[in-house]
Design an enzyme around this catalytic site. Structure first.
Site: not given
Ligand code: NAI
Length: 258
Positions: A38, A68, A148, A161
């Site tokens: 991360d 990253d 997603s 997105y």
């Molecule tokens: P979150 O924001 O809680 O966690 C995302 C994590 O990814 C964070 O720890 C962040 O630091 C890390 N991150 C962001 N950019 C990065 C990069 N360039 N390199 C490495 N790490 C990076 O978000 P969440 O909800 O846990 O999202 C996880 C996945 O699930 C994402 O791909 C999101 O698009 C997908 N998703 C989430 C939904 C939701 O409603 N929360 C719905 C559908 C898909």
């Protein structure tokens, strides 16, 4: 819990927070060692770093690797970090950002490129690097992409997105065809899940949209990170040994039924 992933080694991107954090934790409960890859170490919604939590609360091992996903060399380093535990056999491309919100023509090129680079490029780079290592090591490998439901249906307002998540779905199908029989490649398609993205970035949780979605969802609730983590365990364990090139909606039945 049980030992569905005993002896396995996973790299999970974006595992500091939210869905990735839940996947990393569930994997450890099932016996897998985990590389938490991360850009940040601290969870976005607080609490101890994921690798420390795994070390304290499970019998599995875990390490944090600053990564990253927009940088292929960072992903190489994350995959190499798994050598400490015997080498990567499970790659989860989860890191994501939502990108610009609003009418698509008003999004800047920089905003568009940022979501594309993290979601689509990051998933491709992670899959490419992990698959090359698994093939070189003759490992029984699995790749899981967190796409997603927004990559199945585009409802406006989050169009870049949706477009790149749709791309991740097709990447999944194409790579499954390219990489079989050695490597299985699947995707999970979450609906609205309660994490920092939905609470802070899109603001959907806590807004009227949340209530509307809850009402339209057959299972009558918003998802939690563990709902996705359970699907991730299934799709990367021996329970799904004859499944590849599949995408599994984890959205309470919303998509295609509303
Ligand atoms: P979150 O924001 O809680 O966690 C995302 C994590 O990814 C964070 O720890 C962040 O630091 C890390 N991150 C962001 N950019 C990065 C990069 N360039 N390199 C490495 N790490 C990076 O978000 P969440 O909800 O846990 O999202 C996880 C996945 O699930 C994402 O791909 C999101 O698009 C997908 N998703 C989430 C939904 C939701 O409603 N929360 C719905 C559908 C898909």
């Amino acid at each position: 819990m049980s030992d569905l992933l005993e002896g396995r080694t996973a790299v999970v991107t974006g595992a500091a927070s939210g869905i990735g954090r839940a996947i990393a934790r569930r994997y450890a409960e099932e016996g897998a060692d985990v590389v938490v890859a991360d850009i940040r170490k601290e969870p976005r919604l607080g609490g101890p770093p994921t690798h420390e939590r795994i070390q304290a609360e499970t019998d599995a091992d875990a390490v944090y690797c600053e990564c990253d996903v927009r940088e292929i060399d960072d992903l190489r380093a994350a995959v190499e970090a798994a050598d400490e535990f015997g080498g990567v056999d499970t790659m989860v491309n989860n890191a994501g950002v939502t990108g610009p919100i609003g009418p698509s023509h008003e999004a800047s090129v920089e905003e568009y490129e940022a979501v594309r680079a993290t979601v689509l490029d990051g998933t491709f780079y992670g899959s490419k690097v992990a698959a090359s290592k698994m093939i070189a090591d003759e490992t029984d490998g699995v790749i899981l992409n967190i796409a997603s439901s927004a990559g199945v249906e585009a409802f406006g307002g989050l169009t870049p997105y949706s477009a790149v998540k749709g791309g991740v779905r097709l990447l999944t199908y194409g790579m499954a065809a390219d990489l079989g029989p050695e490597i299985r490649v699947n995707a999970v398609l979450p609906g609205l899940i309660e994490t920092a993205i939905s609470k802070k970035d899109t603001g959907m949780i806590g807004s009227p949209v949340e209530e509307k979605l809850r009402e339209s969802t057959p299972l009558g609730r918003i998802g939690c990170p563990n709902d996705v983590a359970d699907a991730a365990v299934f799709l990367t364990s021996g329970m799904s040994g004859y499944i590849s090139g599949e995408s599994l909606l984890v959205d309470g039945g919303l998509t295609n039924t509303d």
